[in-house]
Structure formats: C-alpha cells, structure tokens
Scaffold this active site. Structure first.
Site, PDB file in Angstrom:
ATOM      1  N   ASP A 118       0.835  -1.203   0.000  1.00  0.00           N
ATOM      2  CA  ASP A 118       0.000   0.000   0.000  1.00  0.00           C
ATOM      3  C   ASP A 118       0.879   1.266   0.000  1.00  0.00           C
ATOM      4  OD1 ASP A 118      -2.795   1.007   0.336  1.00  0.00           O
ATOM      5  OD2 ASP A 118      -1.945   1.904   2.144  1.00  0.00           O
ATOM      6  N   GLU A 160      14.388 -15.212   0.315  1.00  0.00           N
ATOM      7  CA  GLU A 160      14.753 -16.288   1.258  1.00  0.00           C
ATOM      8  C   GLU A 160      13.673 -17.358   1.306  1.00  0.00           C
ATOM      9  OE1 GLU A 160      15.390 -15.050   5.297  1.00  0.00           O
ATOM     10  OE2 GLU A 160      16.461 -13.253   4.620  1.00  0.00           O
TER      11      GLU A 160
HETATM   12  C1  NOJ Z   1      -4.316   2.944  -0.995  1.00  0.00           C
HETATM   13  C2  NOJ Z   1      -5.457   2.011  -0.746  1.00  0.00           C
HETATM   14  O1  NOJ Z   1      -5.709   1.270  -1.901  1.00  0.00           O
HETATM   15  C3  NOJ Z   1      -6.611   2.871  -0.333  1.00  0.00           C
HETATM   16  O2  NOJ Z   1      -7.814   2.156  -0.297  1.00  0.00           O
HETATM   17  C4  NOJ Z   1      -6.288   3.478   1.006  1.00  0.00           C
HETATM   18  O3  NOJ Z   1      -7.319   4.380   1.363  1.00  0.00           O
HETATM   19  C5  NOJ Z   1      -4.976   4.249   0.960  1.00  0.00           C
HETATM   20  N1  NOJ Z   1      -3.941   3.558   0.251  1.00  0.00           N
HETATM   21  C6  NOJ Z   1      -4.475   4.515   2.347  1.00  0.00           C
HETATM   22  O4  NOJ Z   1      -4.048   3.325   2.940  1.00  0.00           O
END
Ligand code: NOJ
Length: 567
Positions: A221, A270
């Site tokens: 993310d 790994e």
């Molecule tokens: C990207 C994620 O896909 C989204 O849903 C989220 O709100 C933001 N990052 C923050 O984590």
C-alpha cells in the site's frame, strides 16, 4: 497444488517462466465478496467458501485487501495490529484455512501490507500520544511542533489525500494543544517515520509473519510514500498529479524508498523454494509519474510488479492507448520486468462506468460519482469495458482483475449520502462522493437475500437493483455473458501464452483501431480493438478465438475487441 518442480526452474531468479510474470490476479475486497455469518460484512470463511469461483474463472492468484485488526475508519487500511485478523473478518485460523484451501485449489494468495501508516489505535500510536515530545515512542511517527507563534499552524503545507490538511494537532495531558502528527490519509492513519530503523525492522517482521503462514506475496500500500524528503519541506503549490513528476512532491517517490524494497526483495527471496515455481512476490501500489520512474520499482533487485495506473487512466482513445501500451512495455523492458496491467480496483470508479462517459470526461480516482453528478451510460460503459478487458488480457505481462468486473458490475452511483463510509466524503466536506460506489457487495445468486452475498439481507452498503441480473448464477453458462467472456479470455490467454508473448503493432488498420499481434507459445494471435465510429472488416480466413461482443457480418463493431488466428 502449487510448487510443481519443473526442470531447472529456479524459485529465486527472474526466470522467464516464473509464475508471476504473466499471472492474472483477482482482487478480493474482503468486506464485499462473501459474508458467511449474515452481519452484512464479508469475511474470510465467506471467501474460502467461494474460491471455486476463481478456479472456474481461470485466474492464478487472489489478492486480499486488508483483513487485519482495525477500527475500519478506512475500510481496513488503518491497521491496529498487523499480525491478527479483525473479528469482523474472522480469526487467524480462518486466514490459515483460506490459504490452505486456495493452495489446494492451485491458487496463490497475495495479502496487503500497509507500511506507510498505522491506525491511531495501534499500540505504537497510543504509546506515542501518551509520551513526551522527543520520546522514543513519538520517534516512530512524524510528530512535529507547529509553525506560528504558538505552534498553531501545521508544520508544512501538505494536504491529505482524502482532503484537508495532512496534519492533526494533539492535545497534551493538561488539555493544552500539543505537537502535530503527519497523516497523508485520514487523521486516524498516522504516518510512520521510515528514518527510524525500528519501523523497518517491525515491517520486515510482519512480512515474515505472513510468509511463515504461507502467503505467496504482498501488495504494498502507498509503496511510493514511505520516505519523505528531508526536513519535510513545503510541497509545490498547484501540483498537477495528472502530468507532473511525482518526485516533485516531497512525500512521494523519494529515492530512499528503493533501499527499503531491495531489503524486502532479499527477504522474500529467502522464502522461495529452489527448483519449484514458488517465488513470493511484491507488488507496488505506486501512483508514480513518469512511467520510467515507476519502472525503477521493478528493477531486478527490487519488486516483482508495480500496477500500471497510467494505463488505467488512459481515455478510450486509440492513439492514447497505443502510446500508453508502448510506454508501458518499453519502460519495464528496460529493467527486464513484465508489465502489470489493471483497469479497476477498490479506489477507482469501476471501468464499466468510467468508460460510459465521453472519453475525456471519464472519472477515475477517488472522487467517485454521486447521484447529482452526470451519470454514465451503462450500456456504452459495459460494451467498452468488455472491449478494454479483452485488450488488456491480450497484453504481455501480468494483469489484475477487481472483484465483480467479471460480472460487468457498474459503479453504484446512486448511493444515498447517509450510506457513505469512505472518509473522503467527510474530509472533502461532502464534495467528493468517494470510493464506496466500487465497493458494494457482489451478487452471487439473484433470488437469494443480498443476492447471495450472505445469508441475510444485510449488506454494509446497499446493492443497486441492477446487480440482480448481473449475479453469477444469471451469467453462469450463458453464452455472451460477461462472466463467460472473462472465462473464455482467460482460457485462451493461457492456451496461447499471451502473457509471455511479444507484441508487434500492425499498421494496416484505420487510425482509430488498435491492431497488433502477440506471439506466444502457440504462435501469433491477432488482436483488433475498434475505437472508431464504423465497423471494420475482420481479415478473411481468420479463426476467431474470442470477441468482447457479437461479430455480425464478419466485421468488428465499434467498441469491440476480437482475438483471432490470422489466415
Ligand atoms: C491505498 C489504498 O488502496 C486505499 O484504499 C487506502 O485508502 C490508501 N492507500 C491509504 O491506505
């Protein structure tokens, strides 16, 4: 079963045959896929019970959005405990059962990792709030004194991705205003400080925790956001995210992120099984421009995949799509990586609706579509979405599908305001409807409660009535249905080795038709996508393998894609 040894195939190299190089990976948004207990929120046992759908579809892997302990202020992207399952989704034993069942069915499992921030309910953040400015507990996050005579102004001008300032002020134990902390997203998602080695150690330990539970990789993310420019300087005013280099923003695409991913690559390597096709993979969610900078994330010693969001955002215009595909392929070829194509996910308007607008007006990202906005044309959108998917699945590389797109689900654009849960809605002062419209629970059986999503009528977001006729059981085995189209495309893609093929443009077509051949294991497969205004002839003697719509009179209608073996 996974991990079948094949010849001298190494599990740890960028071997051309490694599974992820042409994999089709299906995103499950756990809240909205299948609800086993009737509380209206999807869960892990629900997912496990429906995995056969993915086998019948013909995908290689499933990516699960976060199911970790979380107060759910951002639908689970606000993690309070990286090593446990939120009770609304089940238990760790349920996660283990899901992974084991998926592996039995020959499906790999990718999970989300959220390294940029935690929830404000994470033990670290609670400890930080209870600790003094300058303490070790605060040093895991980005606490700063405010500007202005009394620290009353945020430390810099950064804005939250969800609207409003990216800083919130704390209150000291005596009730007086205290330091500020950074949150690129909701105020409940404080950013971690990646200059603190404790943060990196913790996240590596989290990766190991899930790898030890046998997951096959991670979607990372906000992969481009972990490292911030030294000193947290003000960002440029009037930054245009659609055209400007992301690295001009001090919170994104800073050079230091690549060191983190080199370390992560060594870590996942790994876990590869020598002699078996068991690479554990890392896929970046990085909204980075230009695309050559995005390719840095998939250099040989970094990540395996990085979503190509430039392709997702390209309007339905032949010349622009051709440039986007070319740039997509050349940028990763320069570093020896495959491209990673995607058209929909839980953050953008579903492509069956995005493409239902005139090309330049299609809305893409988090702003969403509300009842007061101009509405997309559903028939046009679906027709183009099917053509776009058939185009994407012919391209060399890997591809991600988002739950429900195989049913042709449109965005839910008429959600009542009181149903909205995306923090974007509140943080934008109700100017952005947000992302709820692409997150509505999926329909499985038309005549059951919640269209088969769960055993009751409860659904955490209301389902549009139009979802009834799009339910899996209404499309299963029905010639021409979107579900059967996806199944056909995935089968032919695999049989013809398209994901591992080489693309060559054919320059014979009219300018508003995309025409190319992909030469894979089974020879050349020709692809035509008609973005013009008139049908175009399909070359005589062609053997049609798949088409996104009917082909009357051996011609390719407007907004349709065909795959064929040339005469
Ligand atoms: C990207 C994620 O896909 C989204 O849903 C989220 O709100 C933001 N990052 C923050 O984590």
């Amino acid at each position: 079963m996974l991990g079948t040894p094949s010849g001298d195939q190494s599990g740890t190299t960028r071997d051309d045959r490694a599974w992820w190089r042409d994999a089709v990976i299906y995103q499950v948004y756990p809240r909205s896929w299948a609800d086993s207990d009737g509380d209206g929120i999807g869960d892990l046992p629900g997912i496990t019970s429906r995995l056969e759908h993915l086998v019948a579809l013909g995908v290689d892997a499933v990516w699960l959005s976060p199911f970790y302990t979380s107060p759910q202020r951002d639908a689970g992207y606000d993690v309070a405990d990286f090593r446990d399952v939120d009770p609304i989704f089940g238990t760790l034993a349920d996660a283990d059962a899901l992974v084991a069942r998926a592996h039995d069915l020959g499906l790999r499992v990718i999970v989300d990792v959220v390294p940029n921030h935690t929830s404000d309910e994470h033990a670290w953040f609670r400890e930080a709030l209870a600790s003094e400015p300058g303490s070790a507990a605060r040093a895991r996050y980005l606490f700063r004194d405010g500007r202005g005579d009394a620290g009353e102004l945020p430390p810099n001008n950064w804005q939250s991705m969800f609207g409003g300032p990216a800083w919130s002020r704390t209150t000291s134990p005596d009730g007086s205003p205290g330091q500020w902390y950074l949150h690129l997203f909701d105020a409940s998602q404080p950013d971690l400080d990646w200059t603190n080695p404790e943060v990196g150690d913790e996240l590596e330990s989290v990766l190991r925790f899930w790898l030890d539970r046998d997951v096959d990789g991670f979607r990372i993310d906000v992969a481009h956001g972990l490292v911030k420019a030294d000193g947290l300087p003000d960002g440029p005013e009037n930054f245009d995210p659609a055209t400007q280099a992301t690295a001009l923003q001090p919170m994104f695409d800073q050079p230091g992120v690549h060191e983190i991913y080199r370390a992560w690559r060594r870590l996942v390597d790994e876990y590869a099984v020598p002699g078996a096709d068991r690479d554990r993979i890392l896929c970046a969610e990085a909204w980075v421009l230009p695309i050559d900078s995005l390719a840095h994330y998939v250099r040989p010693d970094e990540l395996h995949q990085s979503f190509n969001f430039s392709f997702l955002m390209t309007p339905w215009i032949a010349s622009e799509l051709r440039i986007s595909i070319d740039e997509g392929l050349t940028s990763v070829a320069a570093v020896g990586a495959p491209q990673t194509w995607v058209l929909s996910n839980h953050d953008v308007v579903r492509h069956a609706s995005r493409l239902g607008y005139p090309p330049q007006a299609g809305r893409t990202r988090s702003e969403g579509i509300g009842p007061d906005d101009p509405q997309p044309d559903p028939a046009l959108g679906l027709r183009r979405a099917r053509a776009a998917t058939a185009l994407m699945l012919a391209l060399p590389g890997s591809a991600y599908l988002y739950q429900g797109e195989e049913l042709g689900l449109p965005e839910a654009t008429l959600l009542p305001d009181e149903a909205r849960q995306d923090p974007t809605w509140e943080r934008s002062n109700h100017t952005s409807p947000g992302r709820d419209g692409c997150r509505v629970p999926v329909p499985w059986e038309a005549d059951r409660p919640s269209f088969g999503f769960g055993p009751t009528d409860a659904t955490w977001l209301p389902q549009p009535q139009s979802y009834r006729d799009l339910a899996v059981d209404r499309q299963d085995g029905v010639d021409g249905s979107t579900l059967e189209l996806y199944r056909t495309l995935l089968r032919v893609r695999r049989d013809r080795g398209l994901g591992r093929g080489e693309l060559t443009w054919a320059d014979v077509a009219p300018a508003d038709v995309l025409a190319f051949e992909v030469t894979g294991d089974a020879g050349a497969t020709a692809v035509l996508t008609n973005l013009g205004t008139e049908p175009v002839p399909i070359p005589p003697g062609s053997r049609v393998l798949a088409a996104s719509g009917p082909l009357p009179d051996s011609a390719l209608p407007v907004d349709t894609t065909v795959w064929f073996v040339p005469a």
